[in-house]
Design a protein around this motif. Structure first.
Motif, mmCIF file in Angstrom:
data_model
loop_
_atom_site.group_PDB
_atom_site.id
_atom_site.type_symbol
_atom_site.label_atom_id
_atom_site.label_comp_id
_atom_site.label_asym_id
_atom_site.label_seq_id
_atom_site.Cartn_x
_atom_site.Cartn_y
_atom_site.Cartn_z
ATOM 1 N N ARG A 169 0.838 -1.212 0.000
ATOM 2 C CA ARG A 169 0.000 0.000 0.000
ATOM 3 C C ARG A 169 0.867 1.254 0.000
ATOM 4 O O ARG A 169 0.583 2.224 -0.713
ATOM 5 N N GLU A 170 1.919 1.233 0.808
ATOM 6 C CA GLU A 170 2.803 2.400 0.882
ATOM 7 C C GLU A 170 3.516 2.641 -0.443
ATOM 8 O O GLU A 170 3.623 3.783 -0.914
ATOM 9 N N LEU A 171 4.003 1.562 -1.061
ATOM 10 C CA LEU A 171 4.699 1.716 -2.340
ATOM 11 C C LEU A 171 3.730 2.161 -3.433
ATOM 12 O O LEU A 171 4.066 3.054 -4.233
ATOM 13 N N ALA A 172 2.556 1.562 -3.472
ATOM 14 C CA ALA A 172 1.582 1.902 -4.509
ATOM 15 C C ALA A 172 1.203 3.374 -4.453
ATOM 16 O O ALA A 172 1.047 4.027 -5.494
ATOM 17 N N ALA A 173 1.059 3.914 -3.259
ATOM 18 C CA ALA A 173 0.698 5.322 -3.125
ATOM 19 C C ALA A 173 1.774 6.224 -3.714
ATOM 20 O O ALA A 173 1.471 7.225 -4.380
ATOM 21 N N LEU A 174 3.044 5.860 -3.498
ATOM 22 C CA LEU A 174 4.135 6.667 -4.044
ATOM 23 C C LEU A 174 4.294 6.469 -5.546
ATOM 24 O O LEU A 174 4.568 7.418 -6.281
ATOM 25 N N VAL A 175 4.113 5.235 -6.010
ATOM 26 C CA VAL A 175 4.229 4.954 -7.439
ATOM 27 C C VAL A 175 3.161 5.706 -8.227
ATOM 28 O O VAL A 175 3.424 6.261 -9.296
ATOM 29 N N ALA A 176 1.952 5.755 -7.693
ATOM 30 C CA ALA A 176 0.857 6.435 -8.377
ATOM 31 C C ALA A 176 1.168 7.910 -8.606
ATOM 32 O O ALA A 176 0.708 8.505 -9.584
ATOM 33 N N ALA A 177 1.950 8.480 -7.706
ATOM 34 C CA ALA A 177 2.268 9.913 -7.804
ATOM 35 C C ALA A 177 3.648 10.184 -8.390
ATOM 36 O O ALA A 177 4.048 11.340 -8.521
ATOM 37 N N SER A 178 4.390 9.136 -8.773
ATOM 38 C CA SER A 178 5.768 9.321 -9.215
ATOM 39 C C SER A 178 5.836 9.868 -10.634
ATOM 40 O O SER A 178 4.917 9.713 -11.435
ATOM 41 N N ASP A 179 6.969 10.506 -10.941
ATOM 42 C CA ASP A 179 7.203 11.071 -12.266
ATOM 43 C C ASP A 179 8.625 10.718 -12.674
ATOM 44 O O ASP A 179 9.580 11.386 -12.285
ATOM 45 N N ARG A 180 8.797 9.643 -13.437
ATOM 46 C CA ARG A 180 10.143 9.198 -13.778
ATOM 47 C C ARG A 180 10.837 10.131 -14.761
ATOM 48 O O ARG A 180 12.046 10.040 -14.951
ATOM 49 N N SER A 181 10.091 11.041 -15.404
ATOM 50 C CA SER A 181 10.710 11.968 -16.347
ATOM 51 C C SER A 181 11.671 12.924 -15.657
ATOM 52 O O SER A 181 12.534 13.519 -16.290
ATOM 53 N N ALA A 182 11.538 13.053 -14.335
ATOM 54 C CA ALA A 182 12.418 13.957 -13.592
ATOM 55 C C ALA A 182 13.753 13.306 -13.249
ATOM 56 O O ALA A 182 14.648 13.963 -12.733
ATOM 57 N N ARG A 183 13.900 12.001 -13.531
ATOM 58 C CA ARG A 183 15.133 11.298 -13.198
ATOM 59 C C ARG A 183 15.948 11.028 -14.449
ATOM 60 O O ARG A 183 15.398 10.902 -15.544
ATOM 61 N N PRO A 184 17.276 10.894 -14.322
ATOM 62 C CA PRO A 184 18.115 10.583 -15.489
ATOM 63 C C PRO A 184 17.754 9.227 -16.053
ATOM 64 O O PRO A 184 17.502 8.277 -15.304
ATOM 65 N N LEU A 185 17.709 9.113 -17.381
ATOM 66 C CA LEU A 185 17.274 7.878 -18.022
ATOM 67 C C LEU A 185 18.432 6.987 -18.434
ATOM 68 O O LEU A 185 18.259 5.801 -18.600
ATOM 69 N N ASP A 186 19.602 7.539 -18.626
ATOM 70 C CA ASP A 186 20.730 6.745 -19.102
ATOM 71 C C ASP A 186 21.902 6.847 -18.140
ATOM 72 O O ASP A 186 22.642 7.817 -18.152
ATOM 73 N N PRO A 187 22.079 5.837 -17.268
ATOM 74 C CA PRO A 187 23.162 5.893 -16.283
ATOM 75 C C PRO A 187 24.537 5.696 -16.893
ATOM 76 O O PRO A 187 25.544 5.832 -16.221
ATOM 77 N N PHE A 188 24.627 5.364 -18.189
ATOM 78 C CA PHE A 188 25.911 5.076 -18.804
ATOM 79 C C PHE A 188 26.305 6.095 -19.869
ATOM 80 O O PHE A 188 27.038 5.799 -20.795
ATOM 81 N N VAL A 189 25.771 7.327 -19.737
ATOM 82 C CA VAL A 189 26.281 8.405 -20.566
ATOM 83 C C VAL A 189 27.759 8.597 -20.218
ATOM 84 O O VAL A 189 28.121 8.707 -19.047
ATOM 85 N N LEU A 190 28.624 8.637 -21.222
ATOM 86 C CA LEU A 190 30.056 8.682 -20.964
ATOM 87 C C LEU A 190 30.544 10.096 -20.670
ATOM 88 O O LEU A 190 30.165 11.047 -21.341
#
Length: 209
Positions: free
Chosen positions: A175-196
């Motif tokens: 329940r706790e995770l679902a509440a946060l996932v429903a409101a999350s916005d992954r566009s605000a995080r870096p998408l490619d951890p292996f940019v050189l």
């Protein structure tokens, strides 16, 4: 509405694995919670045992294989993460830590994370708060309040008290995770951890703040 993405990382070594079993139950409970509120979910499960050689090679060479790159991308682009490890010598597994060592320190910024672990004895449950929670806090993730630890007795047919407690903990954490996932916005995080970077090394693979 775009489906939310839930990534599940299991560091179990055996087949069958109680770690994978716990991961699957946590994922199912989280999906059920999100579906109940009208949110579609895509689930991506990563078994680290299948990536053990790739993880070691990446730590030695600084370059991930295609499979490992895809696994890290699945974590970095998720709306929520379930991370489950077996306990060895009172700590999370070396395979689990080695996988986390490949993350950029800011890759998981604001990512909702549910931490869980399995072990033979209830006395190892402190690994959640003394090991896993500080690790993901350092990585700038948002760890849900309820961690889930499953001892061997929680799976045994004769452990009625453990069996009643484990589903309750799974449900509460989901329940706790679902509440946060429903409101999350992954566009605000870096998408490619292996940019050189200019040194041609994966950014953050061996860095510390």
């Amino acid at each position: 509405m775009t489906a939310k993405k839930l990534t599940v990382v299991s560091a179990g070594l055996g087949q069958p694995s109680s770690t994978r079993l716990l991961a699957d139950r946590l994922a199912s409970a989280t999906v059920a919670q999100l579906n109940a509120h009208g949110t579609d979910v895509e689930v991506d499960v990563i078994d680290l045992r299948d990536l053990a050689h790739d993880i070691t090679n990446s730590l030695l060479t600084g370059f991930p294989s295609q499979k490992l790159d895809a696994a890290i991308a699945a974590v970095s682009t998720a709306d929520g993460l379930i991370a489950v490890t077996p306990v060895f010598n009172a700590g999370y597994s070396g395979l689990f830590k080695s996988f986390a060592d490949l993350f950029d320190p800011k890759m998981l910024r604001d990512l909702p994370v549910l931490v869980a672990a399995t072990g033979g004895s209830e006395r190892h449950s402190l690994v959640l708060d003394h090991g896993m929670r500080p690790l993901f806090t350092y990585l700038h993730a948002v760890v849900v309040p309820t961690g889930v630890y499953a001892a061997s007795s929680d799976w045994g047919s004769g452990a009625s008290s453990g069996q009643s407690a484990l589903p309750d903990r799974i449900s509460r954490a989901a329940r706790e995770l679902a509440a946060l996932v429903a409101a999350s916005d992954r566009s605000a995080r870096p998408l490619d951890p292996f940019v050189l970077d200019p040194s041609f090394s994966p950014i953050g693979a061996f860095s510390a703040e």
